[in-house]
Design a protein around this motif. Sequence first.
Motif, short mmCIF file in Angstrom:
data_model
loop_
_atom_site.label_atom_id
_atom_site.label_comp_id
_atom_site.label_asym_id
_atom_site.label_seq_id
_atom_site.Cartn_x
_atom_site.Cartn_y
_atom_site.Cartn_z
N UNK A 16 82.40 -55.52 31.34
CA UNK A 16 83.19 -54.18 30.84
C UNK A 16 84.44 -54.51 30.11
N UNK A 17 84.69 -55.69 29.69
CA UNK A 17 85.82 -56.02 28.98
C UNK A 17 85.72 -55.41 27.53
N UNK A 18 87.07 -55.54 26.93
CA UNK A 18 87.29 -54.83 25.47
C UNK A 18 86.55 -55.58 24.35
N UNK A 159 74.29 -67.41 24.99
CA UNK A 159 75.77 -67.00 25.18
C UNK A 159 76.51 -66.52 23.67
N UNK A 160 77.11 -65.47 23.68
CA UNK A 160 77.80 -65.16 22.46
C UNK A 160 79.33 -65.17 22.59
N UNK A 161 79.65 -65.79 21.62
CA UNK A 161 81.39 -65.84 21.64
C UNK A 161 81.93 -64.43 21.62
N UNK A 162 82.80 -63.92 22.68
CA UNK A 162 83.51 -62.66 22.57
C UNK A 162 85.01 -62.89 22.82
N UNK A 163 85.77 -64.06 22.42
CA UNK A 163 86.95 -64.31 22.54
C UNK A 163 87.91 -63.12 21.78
N UNK A 164 89.08 -63.27 21.70
CA UNK A 164 90.00 -62.36 20.95
C UNK A 164 90.29 -63.02 19.81
#
Length: 164
Positions: A16-18, A159-164
Amino acid sequence: MTEVKPFKTILYATNLGTHMRPVFRQAVNLARIHQAKIIMLHAVAPIGMTGQAILSMYLPDKEVHDIEQDSMNQVIETMRERLKNYCSEEDDICKDKDALIDKIAVSAGNPADVINHYAETHGVDLIVIGTHTRHAGGHTMLGSTARTVTQHSKVPVLMIPNGE
């Protein structure tokens, strides 16, 4: 040689992260390509023995159970609301969301264990999860949940990159 089977059930694991939008978008795209169903799963960390002991000192067991159930229902409602918002902003992605989203689930426990157990017990063909990258000292780090899921999963993990 192992037979490659089509993906019919995709488990989209969300914290549930942004920054989960790219992960969900990939799950939706794969579901369309494979004519698969998506199960959206969020794992809630348990309150632990100390929290349970404190709550049980002040509340009857039934009230503690009711509070836990209310919290789980609240998380499911949050997931539904985010899905609705996501679809209103990216309608090309979600025009057929009702045909794609099979279930929205919340389960208590260690997130990696919950994800792997859910995948094993619900006939999941693929787990889609964010890397939950963090930058530490200029290096990108893989999140502990993503790392543990990939190490112990019995089904393929994307795995999908979802970093800031």
